[in-house]
Design a protein around this motif. Structure first.
Motif, PDB file in Angstrom:
ATOM      1  N   ARG A  64     -11.383  11.182 -23.629  1.00 37.33           N
ATOM      2  CA  ARG A  64     -10.561  10.728 -22.494  1.00 37.33           C
ATOM      3  C   ARG A  64      -9.552  11.802 -22.085  1.00 37.33           C
ATOM      4  NH1 ARG A  64      -9.813   5.813 -20.483  1.00 37.33           N
ATOM      5  NH2 ARG A  64     -10.857   4.893 -22.264  1.00 37.33           N
ATOM      6  N   GLU A  65      -8.993  12.508 -23.050  1.00 40.42           N
ATOM      7  CA  GLU A  65      -7.996  13.539 -22.765  1.00 40.42           C
ATOM      8  C   GLU A  65      -8.583  14.724 -22.005  1.00 40.42           C
ATOM      9  OE1 GLU A  65      -6.249  14.632 -26.479  1.00 40.42           O
ATOM     10  OE2 GLU A  65      -5.505  12.612 -26.873  1.00 40.42           O
ATOM     11  N   ARG A  66      -9.894  14.882 -22.038  1.00 46.97           N
ATOM     12  CA  ARG A  66     -10.539  16.031 -21.394  1.00 46.97           C
ATOM     13  C   ARG A  66     -10.993  15.744 -19.970  1.00 46.97           C
ATOM     14  NH1 ARG A  66     -14.789  18.747 -25.049  1.00 46.97           N
ATOM     15  NH2 ARG A  66     -14.325  20.403 -23.592  1.00 46.97           N
ATOM     16  N   ILE A  67     -10.837  14.504 -19.513  1.00 48.52           N
ATOM     17  CA  ILE A  67     -11.267  14.114 -18.171  1.00 48.52           C
ATOM     18  C   ILE A  67     -10.035  13.942 -17.296  1.00 48.52           C
ATOM     19  CG2 ILE A  67     -12.443  12.326 -16.827  1.00 48.52           C
ATOM     20  CD1 ILE A  67     -14.045  11.723 -19.374  1.00 48.52           C
ATOM     21  N   GLY A  68     -10.113  14.404 -16.072  1.00 51.63           N
ATOM     22  CA  GLY A  68      -8.986  14.278 -15.151  1.00 51.63           C
ATOM     23  C   GLY A  68      -8.727  12.837 -14.748  1.00 51.63           C
ATOM     24  N   ASP A  69      -7.701  12.623 -13.955  1.00 53.09           N
ATOM     25  CA  ASP A  69      -7.338  11.282 -13.501  1.00 53.09           C
ATOM     26  C   ASP A  69      -8.382  10.684 -12.572  1.00 53.09           C
ATOM     27  OD1 ASP A  69      -4.954  11.479 -14.904  1.00 53.09           O
ATOM     28  OD2 ASP A  69      -3.862  12.260 -13.176  1.00 53.09           O
ATOM     29  N   LEU A  70      -9.065  11.542 -11.799  1.00 55.30           N
ATOM     30  CA  LEU A  70     -10.056  11.095 -10.829  1.00 55.30           C
ATOM     31  C   LEU A  70     -11.397  11.757 -11.103  1.00 55.30           C
ATOM     32  CD1 LEU A  70      -7.873  11.386  -7.612  1.00 55.30           C
ATOM     33  CD2 LEU A  70      -8.392   9.308  -8.907  1.00 55.30           C
ATOM     34  N   VAL A  71     -12.482  11.048 -10.754  1.00 55.92           N
ATOM     35  CA  VAL A  71     -13.841  11.551 -10.937  1.00 55.92           C
ATOM     36  C   VAL A  71     -14.559  11.467  -9.592  1.00 55.92           C
ATOM     37  CG1 VAL A  71     -16.026  11.217 -12.152  1.00 55.92           C
ATOM     38  CG2 VAL A  71     -13.868  10.749 -13.330  1.00 55.92           C
ATOM     39  N   VAL A  72     -15.224  12.549  -9.202  1.00 54.44           N
ATOM     40  CA  VAL A  72     -15.966  12.596  -7.945  1.00 54.44           C
ATOM     41  C   VAL A  72     -17.453  12.617  -8.263  1.00 54.44           C
ATOM     42  CG1 VAL A  72     -16.444  13.945  -5.870  1.00 54.44           C
ATOM     43  CG2 VAL A  72     -14.127  13.872  -6.801  1.00 54.44           C
ATOM     44  N   ALA A  73     -18.215  11.755  -7.606  1.00 53.41           N
ATOM     45  CA  ALA A  73     -19.673  11.744  -7.738  1.00 53.41           C
ATOM     46  C   ALA A  73     -20.259  11.710  -6.331  1.00 53.41           C
ATOM     47  CB  ALA A  73     -20.134  10.531  -8.534  1.00 53.41           C
ATOM     48  N   CYS A  74     -21.117  12.665  -6.038  1.00 48.95           N
ATOM     49  CA  CYS A  74     -21.723  12.765  -4.707  1.00 48.95           C
ATOM     50  C   CYS A  74     -23.158  12.269  -4.743  1.00 48.95           C
ATOM     51  CB  CYS A  74     -21.697  14.215  -4.237  1.00 48.95           C
ATOM     52  SG  CYS A  74     -20.033  14.872  -4.082  1.00 48.95           S
ATOM     53  N   LYS A  75     -23.656  11.848  -3.592  1.00 46.41           N
ATOM     54  CA  LYS A  75     -25.042  11.393  -3.456  1.00 46.41           C
ATOM     55  C   LYS A  75     -25.807  12.344  -2.548  1.00 46.41           C
ATOM     56  CE  LYS A  75     -24.144   6.458  -3.960  1.00 46.41           C
ATOM     57  NZ  LYS A  75     -24.297   5.145  -3.328  1.00 46.41           N
ATOM     58  N   GLY A  76     -27.117  12.331  -2.703  1.00 47.93           N
ATOM     59  CA  GLY A  76     -27.971  13.128  -1.825  1.00 47.93           C
ATOM     60  C   GLY A  76     -27.760  14.613  -2.025  1.00 47.93           C
ATOM     61  N   THR A  77     -27.628  15.327  -0.923  1.00 46.42           N
ATOM     62  CA  THR A  77     -27.496  16.780  -0.984  1.00 46.42           C
ATOM     63  C   THR A  77     -26.050  17.246  -0.924  1.00 46.42           C
ATOM     64  OG1 THR A  77     -27.743  16.947   1.412  1.00 46.42           O
ATOM     65  CG2 THR A  77     -29.761  17.116   0.088  1.00 46.42           C
ATOM     66  N   PHE A  78     -25.104  16.329  -1.070  1.00 47.30           N
ATOM     67  CA  PHE A  78     -23.697  16.695  -0.994  1.00 47.30           C
ATOM     68  C   PHE A  78     -23.179  17.138  -2.359  1.00 47.30           C
ATOM     69  CE2 PHE A  78     -24.401  13.778   2.487  1.00 47.30           C
ATOM     70  CZ  PHE A  78     -23.801  14.449   3.537  1.00 47.30           C
ATOM     71  N   ALA A  79     -22.179  18.002  -2.351  1.00 47.28           N
ATOM     72  CA  ALA A  79     -21.547  18.455  -3.586  1.00 47.28           C
ATOM     73  C   ALA A  79     -20.102  18.823  -3.292  1.00 47.28           C
ATOM     74  CB  ALA A  79     -22.275  19.669  -4.154  1.00 47.28           C
ATOM     75  N   VAL A  80     -19.256  18.675  -4.279  1.00 42.40           N
ATOM     76  CA  VAL A  80     -17.880  19.141  -4.194  1.00 42.40           C
ATOM     77  C   VAL A  80     -17.822  20.409  -5.029  1.00 42.40           C
ATOM     78  CG1 VAL A  80     -15.481  18.657  -4.770  1.00 42.40           C
ATOM     79  CG2 VAL A  80     -16.948  16.828  -3.917  1.00 42.40           C
ATOM     80  N   VAL A  81     -17.400  21.490  -4.410  1.00 45.57           N
ATOM     81  CA  VAL A  81     -17.399  22.776  -5.098  1.00 45.57           C
ATOM     82  C   VAL A  81     -15.997  23.366  -5.034  1.00 45.57           C
ATOM     83  CG1 VAL A  81     -18.415  25.082  -5.170  1.00 45.57           C
ATOM     84  CG2 VAL A  81     -19.797  23.147  -4.414  1.00 45.57           C
ATOM     85  N   GLY A  82     -15.428  23.639  -6.187  1.00 47.39           N
ATOM     86  CA  GLY A  82     -14.149  24.335  -6.254  1.00 47.39           C
ATOM     87  C   GLY A  82     -14.428  25.802  -6.511  1.00 47.39           C
ATOM     88  N   VAL A  83     -14.152  26.649  -5.541  1.00 49.35           N
ATOM     89  CA  VAL A  83     -14.533  28.055  -5.670  1.00 49.35           C
ATOM     90  C   VAL A  83     -13.337  28.999  -5.747  1.00 49.35           C
ATOM     91  CG1 VAL A  83     -16.786  27.743  -4.595  1.00 49.35           C
ATOM     92  CG2 VAL A  83     -14.807  28.287  -3.178  1.00 49.35           C
ATOM     93  N   GLU A  84     -12.149  28.463  -5.842  1.00 49.95           N
ATOM     94  CA  GLU A  84     -10.994  29.344  -5.931  1.00 49.95           C
ATOM     95  C   GLU A  84     -11.109  30.201  -7.189  1.00 49.95           C
ATOM     96  OE1 GLU A  84      -6.208  29.002  -6.442  1.00 49.95           O
ATOM     97  OE2 GLU A  84      -7.196  27.595  -5.099  1.00 49.95           O
TER      98      GLU A  84
END
Length: 72
Positions: free
Chosen positions: A22-42
């Motif tokens: 639990r300590e290793r997971i952030g407060d929020l979780v993002v899950a995308c469907k289909g061909t979508f993705a959340v990418v952090g590239v900084e």
């Protein structure tokens, strides 16, 4: 977008979930469907945002990842 507790309650992190995990997971979780993705590239090279494969998913095949352990 859901909070950590809801993701845990839905079983997204498996049937056995510890406080240490639990300590290793952030407060929020993002899950995308289909061909979508959340990418952090900084701080990442520009090609990272164009990668075809993304890790993780909500299908049974993607959630059932084998784990091998060895204790000496």
């Amino acid at each position: 977008l859901i909070d950590r507790d809801e993701a845990v309650d839905r079983g997204w992190f498996g049937p056995k979930f510890t406080d240490a995990a639990r300590e290793r997971i952030g407060d929020l979780v993002v899950a995308c469907k289909g061909t979508f993705a959340v990418v952090g590239v900084e701080g990442e090279p520009p090609h990272v945002a164009r990668l075809i494969g993304q890790h993780g998913g909500l299908t049974a095949a993607e959630m059932a990842v084998p784990l091998w352990t060895y204790r000496a």
